[in-house]
Design a protein around this motif. Structure first.
Motif, PDB file in Angstrom:
ATOM      1  N   ILE A 157     -13.329 -11.809 -31.530  1.00  0.00           N
ATOM      2  CA  ILE A 157     -13.187 -11.931 -30.078  1.00  0.00           C
ATOM      3  C   ILE A 157     -14.503 -12.458 -29.515  1.00  0.00           C
ATOM      4  O   ILE A 157     -15.575 -11.937 -29.840  1.00  0.00           O
ATOM      5  N   TYR A 158     -14.405 -13.496 -28.700  1.00  0.00           N
ATOM      6  CA  TYR A 158     -15.576 -13.969 -27.959  1.00  0.00           C
ATOM      7  C   TYR A 158     -15.469 -13.456 -26.528  1.00  0.00           C
ATOM      8  O   TYR A 158     -14.433 -13.613 -25.877  1.00  0.00           O
ATOM      9  N   VAL A 159     -16.552 -12.842 -26.037  1.00  0.00           N
ATOM     10  CA  VAL A 159     -16.598 -12.326 -24.666  1.00  0.00           C
ATOM     11  C   VAL A 159     -17.745 -13.019 -23.927  1.00  0.00           C
ATOM     12  O   VAL A 159     -18.913 -12.881 -24.329  1.00  0.00           O
ATOM     13  N   PRO A 160     -17.448 -13.753 -22.865  1.00  0.00           N
ATOM     14  CA  PRO A 160     -18.521 -14.389 -22.094  1.00  0.00           C
ATOM     15  C   PRO A 160     -19.280 -13.353 -21.271  1.00  0.00           C
ATOM     16  O   PRO A 160     -18.771 -12.249 -21.024  1.00  0.00           O
ATOM     17  N   PRO A 161     -20.493 -13.665 -20.831  1.00  0.00           N
ATOM     18  CA  PRO A 161     -21.265 -12.707 -20.036  1.00  0.00           C
ATOM     19  C   PRO A 161     -20.594 -12.429 -18.698  1.00  0.00           C
ATOM     20  O   PRO A 161     -19.915 -13.283 -18.131  1.00  0.00           O
TER      21      PRO A 161
END
Length: 336
Positions: A157-161
């Protein structure tokens, strides 16, 4: 790079569509990673050169204790141990970090490993930096924004700031967090002023030989304000100063990091996992220090920075520098 890592997207497509824009969930992005077991992870959490914490959930509250810990006893539920910088101590964790080298190394931070019992997590939170979450053994339920995912072994999973997220273990599980540096402007400004001060700021002593009795003792004298304005206006820097500061700042090891010289010998130079080697123009930066090289030597040193390894004979002309770095524990020689 294996295209499965980003769900079939190329790095260029991922950066254009998702980076700092929206999350990405990828099933079976990598083979089920087993970077470290619970016993070895808790052993790291006892060390004083490692950042760690234990989070215990009680109802709607999460209690956090910071390491190093003398003893660690895991609760059967609602418990997590988290260890930062595992890539500094476990080769497979460093290899995981380097899978994301399509992002400049100046932005790469570390691999944090968490082990949680059922119900364990750190609670809903927002990060100021980008993060990739890779699920190890076990499953974890993630709520990211308004979406919910059940992460299984090998999922990414990629989570942006700036996006709230919350992960809760459904069973005993490991999660690997690949984080990225994102220095804030105020942080850079304060560090840059310190850097300028170390190199000698203009100096002057405030004097007021014509001082008269104060009618209002609490008022700051206008002359003192003028002095401060004039003095601060004399502080100057060039673009080269900013570039040098930034390189030294970005490669400065964290305070708890300890280098240990290696004794193995070989024909291949490999940077230590704790070492950061970057470059900008003709200057190079390593672990908070900077240096320059003749034009003919730069390409090979840049290759070492980019790939973190190079045949020793290709840097034979820099043997003195390599010996110094080896004695400091910044690199090692190994068989190719």
């Amino acid at each position: 790079m294996n295209p499965r890592l980003l769900g079939g997207l190329t790095p260029r497509a991922f950066l254009a569509r998702h980076w700092q824009k929206r999350p990405l969930f990828v099933r079976r992005a990598i083979a089920v990673p087993a970077l470290i077991d619970a016993r070895a992870l808790t052993a790291l959490a006892r060390r004083d050169d490692v950042e760690s914490r234990i989070v215990q959930r009680r109802g709607n509250r999460w209690n956090t204790a910071h390491g190093p810990f003398t003893t660690i006893k895991a609760s059967k539920i609602n418990w997590s141990v988290l260890v930062n910088g595992v890539n500094h101590h476990v080769a497979s964790a460093d290899q995981l970090l380097r899978r994301f080298s399509f992002v400049p190394q100046a932005r790469l931070d570390d691999v944090m490993v968490s082990f949680a019992t059922p119900g364990g997590g750190v609670g809903p939170h927002v990060d100021s930096y980008d993060v990739f979450l890779i699920q190890g053994t076990g499953r974890r339920r993630w709520r990211i924004g308004k979406r919910t995912f059940i992460a299984e072994p090998g999922d990414l999973i990629y989570v942006p700031p700036g996006l709230e997220h919350d992960g809760v273990a459904l069973e005993p599980c490991f999660t690997y967090s690949v984080g990225f540096r994102a220095p804030r402007g105020a942080e850079l400004g304060a560090a840059f002023l310190d850097w300028l001060h170390e190199r000698g700021l203009p100096d002057a002593r405030y004097r007021d030989p014509g001082l008269r009795p104060a009618a209002n003792a609490g008022r700051i004298p206008p002359g003192m304000v003028r002095f401060a304005k004039h003095f601060l206006s004399r502080i100057r820097w060039r673009r080269e100063d900013v570039a040098r500061f930034l390189g030294e700042y970005l490669t400065q090891p964290k305070p708890h990091v300890v280098f240990r010289p290696a004794v193995a010998k070989g024909a291949w130079i490999r940077l230590d996992a704790k070492t950061q080697l970057l470059y900008s123009g003709a200057r190079f930066f390593i672990n908070g220090e900077s240096f320059s090289l003749p034009a003919r030597e730069r390409a090979r040193m840049r290759e070492l920075a980019d790939r973190r390894g190079i045949a020793a004979k290709r840097l034979a002309s820099q043997s003195k520098l390599i010996r110094e770095w080896r004695r400091a524990g910044w690199l090692r020689l190994e068989k190719n």
